[in-house]
Design an enzyme around this catalytic site. Sequence first.
Site, mmCIF file in Angstrom:
data_model
loop_
_atom_site.group_PDB
_atom_site.id
_atom_site.type_symbol
_atom_site.label_atom_id
_atom_site.label_comp_id
_atom_site.label_asym_id
_atom_site.label_seq_id
_atom_site.Cartn_x
_atom_site.Cartn_y
_atom_site.Cartn_z
ATOM 1 N N ILE A 31 -20.923 4.805 20.932
ATOM 2 C CA ILE A 31 -19.630 4.611 21.599
ATOM 3 C C ILE A 31 -18.510 5.133 20.713
ATOM 4 O O ILE A 31 -18.463 4.837 19.517
ATOM 5 C CB ILE A 31 -19.420 3.126 21.950
ATOM 6 C CG1 ILE A 31 -20.487 2.725 22.978
ATOM 7 C CG2 ILE A 31 -18.017 2.862 22.501
ATOM 8 C CD1 ILE A 31 -20.583 1.276 23.279
ATOM 9 N N THR A 159 -27.170 -0.415 5.600
ATOM 10 C CA THR A 159 -25.760 -0.060 5.379
ATOM 11 C C THR A 159 -24.870 -0.425 6.573
ATOM 12 O O THR A 159 -25.350 -0.580 7.697
ATOM 13 C CB THR A 159 -25.643 1.448 5.069
ATOM 14 O OG1 THR A 159 -26.238 2.178 6.132
ATOM 15 C CG2 THR A 159 -26.321 1.804 3.770
ATOM 16 N N SER A 187 -25.990 1.323 10.132
ATOM 17 C CA SER A 187 -25.487 0.418 11.170
ATOM 18 C C SER A 187 -25.611 1.065 12.547
ATOM 19 O O SER A 187 -25.259 2.231 12.735
ATOM 20 C CB SER A 187 -24.029 0.056 10.907
ATOM 21 O OG SER A 187 -23.497 -0.569 12.061
ATOM 22 N N LEU A 189 -23.740 0.691 14.849
ATOM 23 C CA LEU A 189 -22.407 1.007 15.379
ATOM 24 C C LEU A 189 -21.902 2.368 14.907
ATOM 25 O O LEU A 189 -20.923 2.885 15.454
ATOM 26 C CB LEU A 189 -21.406 -0.089 14.981
ATOM 27 C CG LEU A 189 -21.708 -1.478 15.552
ATOM 28 C CD1 LEU A 189 -20.714 -2.504 15.030
ATOM 29 C CD2 LEU A 189 -21.678 -1.445 17.075
ATOM 30 N N GLY A 238 -22.824 -5.418 3.946
ATOM 31 C CA GLY A 238 -22.496 -5.865 5.302
ATOM 32 C C GLY A 238 -21.909 -7.256 5.278
ATOM 33 O O GLY A 238 -21.288 -7.660 4.286
ATOM 34 N N SER A 239 -22.148 -7.998 6.338
ATOM 35 C CA SER A 239 -21.485 -9.305 6.473
ATOM 36 C C SER A 239 -22.208 -10.396 5.677
ATOM 37 O O SER A 239 -23.416 -10.295 5.401
ATOM 38 C CB SER A 239 -21.454 -9.699 7.952
ATOM 39 O OG SER A 239 -22.760 -9.914 8.417
ATOM 40 N N GLU A 260 -23.727 -6.712 -1.105
ATOM 41 C CA GLU A 260 -22.287 -6.454 -1.152
ATOM 42 C C GLU A 260 -21.718 -6.946 0.169
ATOM 43 O O GLU A 260 -21.967 -6.344 1.216
ATOM 44 C CB GLU A 260 -22.063 -4.944 -1.356
ATOM 45 C CG GLU A 260 -20.754 -4.637 -2.040
ATOM 46 C CD GLU A 260 -19.627 -4.474 -1.061
ATOM 47 O OE1 GLU A 260 -19.242 -5.497 -0.429
ATOM 48 O OE2 GLU A 260 -19.122 -3.359 -0.927
ATOM 49 N N LEU A 261 -21.003 -8.073 0.109
ATOM 50 C CA LEU A 261 -20.733 -8.816 1.342
ATOM 51 C C LEU A 261 -19.260 -8.997 1.694
ATOM 52 O O LEU A 261 -18.891 -9.937 2.388
ATOM 53 C CB LEU A 261 -21.388 -10.210 1.241
ATOM 54 C CG LEU A 261 -22.870 -10.212 0.879
ATOM 55 C CD1 LEU A 261 -23.369 -11.628 0.732
ATOM 56 C CD2 LEU A 261 -23.680 -9.463 1.910
ATOM 57 N N CYS A 295 -14.304 -3.652 2.826
ATOM 58 C CA CYS A 295 -14.813 -4.915 2.283
ATOM 59 C C CYS A 295 -13.884 -5.448 1.201
ATOM 60 O O CYS A 295 -13.763 -6.644 1.015
ATOM 61 C CB CYS A 295 -16.215 -4.730 1.762
ATOM 62 S SG CYS A 295 -16.359 -3.358 0.644
HETATM 63 N N1 LIG Z 1 -19.005 -5.784 3.362
HETATM 64 C C1 LIG Z 1 -18.769 -4.795 4.174
HETATM 65 O O1 LIG Z 1 -18.554 -3.682 3.751
HETATM 66 C C2 LIG Z 1 -18.860 -5.023 5.637
HETATM 67 C C3 LIG Z 1 -18.597 -6.243 6.219
HETATM 68 N N2 LIG Z 1 -18.674 -6.383 7.569
HETATM 69 C C4 LIG Z 1 -18.353 -7.690 8.145
HETATM 70 O O2 LIG Z 1 -19.396 -8.012 9.018
HETATM 71 C C5 LIG Z 1 -18.896 -8.357 10.297
HETATM 72 C C6 LIG Z 1 -19.904 -8.000 11.355
HETATM 73 O O3 LIG Z 1 -20.213 -6.622 11.331
HETATM 74 P P1 LIG Z 1 -21.712 -6.164 11.593
HETATM 75 O O4 LIG Z 1 -21.848 -4.726 11.788
HETATM 76 O O5 LIG Z 1 -22.217 -7.028 12.681
HETATM 77 O O6 LIG Z 1 -22.347 -6.498 10.171
HETATM 78 P P2 LIG Z 1 -23.826 -6.831 9.815
HETATM 79 O O7 LIG Z 1 -23.839 -7.476 8.495
HETATM 80 O O8 LIG Z 1 -24.476 -7.577 10.925
HETATM 81 O O9 LIG Z 1 -24.502 -5.383 9.751
HETATM 82 C C7 LIG Z 1 -24.663 -4.634 8.579
HETATM 83 C C8 LIG Z 1 -26.031 -3.979 8.583
HETATM 84 O O10 LIG Z 1 -27.051 -4.973 8.552
HETATM 85 C C9 LIG Z 1 -27.971 -4.765 9.619
HETATM 86 N N3 LIG Z 1 -28.532 -6.067 10.009
HETATM 87 C C10 LIG Z 1 -28.017 -6.973 10.878
HETATM 88 N N4 LIG Z 1 -28.813 -8.040 10.949
HETATM 89 C C11 LIG Z 1 -29.864 -7.824 10.136
HETATM 90 C C12 LIG Z 1 -31.018 -8.579 9.774
HETATM 91 N N5 LIG Z 1 -31.264 -9.779 10.295
HETATM 92 N N6 LIG Z 1 -31.872 -8.054 8.872
HETATM 93 C C13 LIG Z 1 -31.645 -6.841 8.332
HETATM 94 N N7 LIG Z 1 -30.588 -6.080 8.644
HETATM 95 C C14 LIG Z 1 -29.691 -6.565 9.529
HETATM 96 C C15 LIG Z 1 -27.137 -4.091 10.679
HETATM 97 O O11 LIG Z 1 -27.933 -3.462 11.628
HETATM 98 C C16 LIG Z 1 -26.310 -3.151 9.824
HETATM 99 O O12 LIG Z 1 -27.056 -2.008 9.484
HETATM 100 C C17 LIG Z 1 -17.602 -7.587 10.386
HETATM 101 O O13 LIG Z 1 -16.741 -8.194 11.284
HETATM 102 C C18 LIG Z 1 -17.104 -7.677 8.986
HETATM 103 O O14 LIG Z 1 -16.416 -8.883 8.791
HETATM 104 C C19 LIG Z 1 -19.052 -5.341 8.361
HETATM 105 C C20 LIG Z 1 -19.329 -4.109 7.841
HETATM 106 C C21 LIG Z 1 -19.178 -3.849 6.434
HETATM 107 N N1 BAL Z 2 -13.937 1.402 -0.429
HETATM 108 C C1 BAL Z 2 -15.214 1.174 -0.289
HETATM 109 C C2 BAL Z 2 -16.143 0.175 -0.089
HETATM 110 C C3 BAL Z 2 -16.270 -0.645 1.141
HETATM 111 O O1 BAL Z 2 -15.333 -1.015 1.810
HETATM 112 O O2 BAL Z 2 -17.412 -0.993 1.469
HETATM 113 NA NA NA Z 3 -19.647 4.224 17.284
#
Ligand SMILES: NC(=O)C1=CN([C@@H]2O[C@H](COP(=O)(O)OP(=O)(O)OC[C@H]3O[C@@H](n4cnc5c(N)ncnc54)[C@H](O)[C@@H]3O)[C@@H](O)[C@H]2O)C=CC1
Ligand code: BAL
Ligand code: NA
Length: 505
Positions: A31, A159, A187, A189, A238-239, A260-261, A295
């Site tokens: 999307i 990632t 991801s 997304l 990720g989250s 890295e959360l 993040c």
């Molecule tokens: N620390 C960071 O850089 C990031 C933080 N976020 C936070 O996360 C919130 C949700 O975003 P999402 O994309 O839903 O993050 P997410 O943490 O669910 O996804 C990150 C990655 O983990 C994978 N994943 C999800 N569930 C999993 C599982 N049970 N086992 C293994 N891999 C899994 C996803 O497919 C994706 O590749 C955002 O609103 C934001 O607050 C999101 C993206 C980056």
């Molecule tokens: N500026 C880079 C790192 C991150 O937001 O995940």
């Molecule tokens: Na997209």
Amino acid sequence: MAIPNIRIPCRQLFIDGEWREPLKKNRLPIINPANEEIIGYIPAATEEDVDIAVKAARSALRRDDWGSTTGAQRAKYLRAIAAKVLEKKPELATLETIDNGKPWFEAASDIDDVVACFEYYADLAEALDSKKKTEVKLHLDSFKTHVLREPLGVVGLITPWNYPLLMTTWKVAPALAAGCAAILKPSELASITSLELGEICREVGLPPGALSILTGLGHEAGSPLVSHPDVDKIAFTGSGPTGVKIMTAAAQLVKPVTLELGGKSPIVVFDDIHDLDIAVEWTLFGCFWTNGQICSATSRLIIQETIAPQFLARLLEWTKNIKISDPLEEDCKLGPVISRGQYEKVLKFISTAKDEGATILYGGDRPEHLKKGYYIQPTIITDVDTSMEIWNEEVFGPVLCVKTFKTEEEAIELANDTKYGLGAAILSKDLERCERFTKAFQSGVVWINCSQPCFWQPPWGGKKRSGFGRELGEWSLENYLNIKQVTQYVTPDEPWAFYKSPSKL
Ligand SMILES: NC(=O)C1=CN([C@@H]2O[C@H](COP(=O)(O)OP(=O)(O)OC[C@H]3O[C@@H](n4cnc5c(N)ncnc54)[C@H](O)[C@@H]3O)[C@@H](O)[C@H]2O)C=CC1
Ligand code: BAL
Ligand code: NA
């Protein structure tokens, strides 16, 4: 650089050096967050595909063409990947923009970082050859010991979507430099550019199985990777909630993880800043860059009371000046957030802040001139209390909350008043004060008189609930190495004489 018009490639899973249809033949829509349209599909891997990729990775490690390579040989692959990424920079930046929504020029600068990162880890791969075997001095002569730094094995790299190809690179480049065989799960997304990395690996002839790329949902493709007994390590960005799930699943197999959360990082601004406009711009960049989806975003502005009215007035003027538009427009500075889910989540954070008594000083809604797409105005929230959700929870959108302080002690207390610990910034002319804050901040990264610049040579990572482990620099290479102690008895003709020797036959 001209922004090219582009067709979305239709790819399969990249496994064992070739494109393969997922066994269940499922696909997920891509999307474009700028217009909410489905612009293509990515393959959706499941447990069965993960198992095939793990077997391919094991086989790569057993084969000489990957498993017996020197660092210098791997460096050649990494440099070839860097060169191809550079060659395809305009296309990759465009694909990133239409998948993720970040302004095209930000995406293009991410691609530059991707190139630099692959080149940097090529250098470290080469340097690894001379550090592969190091002697450890012992206190006695009858033994000698050396340490081998070997590839850790098969690694799973999971990632996020905010810097899609860059976050992929932060993990893939050091993993390959170390000689691991990697399986990447980007991801769902924003996977397009990570799949294109598969095509690049094919073009440069990376040995099959050294890197496989499995797109798909977290619970269908990510989770089986974490729980696979033949995957030696997981590196995740990720989250927090997903980080907890991954750590829990990995713990069942005593599998190492780096996490890295994200966070809720502070930016502390004193009244002795060098220049009002410069400080205002860093404050904006610290929170609104990458459409606010960083993040380490410094999303809590902690401003000295004496300068607050003046600073906020100027902050407002600068914020009103930010161009919000289709991210492919040349001077766009704020595009849409990644998805409908994220859009609703961010707006909910804003409405809860309002309900809890905070003031929306600016923004808080969809920009009037953009009827479609997941656009949210840059938002500034004041009258914030430390008990409010907006002060405590990561928004991951263009939302800045503000609190004032009187004294240094109060500023430090507010800065550390978070469960997270990724980044922290201070703006002040007084470098001794900056030093005191550097020590006091409970974070893995500190910015002095700036916020967010991120280079590939220093370490990156957090403490508290922002996770643990360090990426980037030489620290990341260590994540993918097994440190093996080898101790040799150098006087084998001399008995050890621990047990009493039976009489000779
Ligand atoms: N620390 C960071 O850089 C990031 C933080 N976020 C936070 O996360 C919130 C949700 O975003 P999402 O994309 O839903 O993050 P997410 O943490 O669910 O996804 C990150 C990655 O983990 C994978 N994943 C999800 N569930 C999993 C599982 N049970 N086992 C293994 N891999 C899994 C996803 O497919 C994706 O590749 C955002 O609103 C934001 O607050 C999101 C993206 C980056
Ligand atoms: N500026 C880079 C790192 C991150 O937001 O995940
Ligand atoms: Na997209």
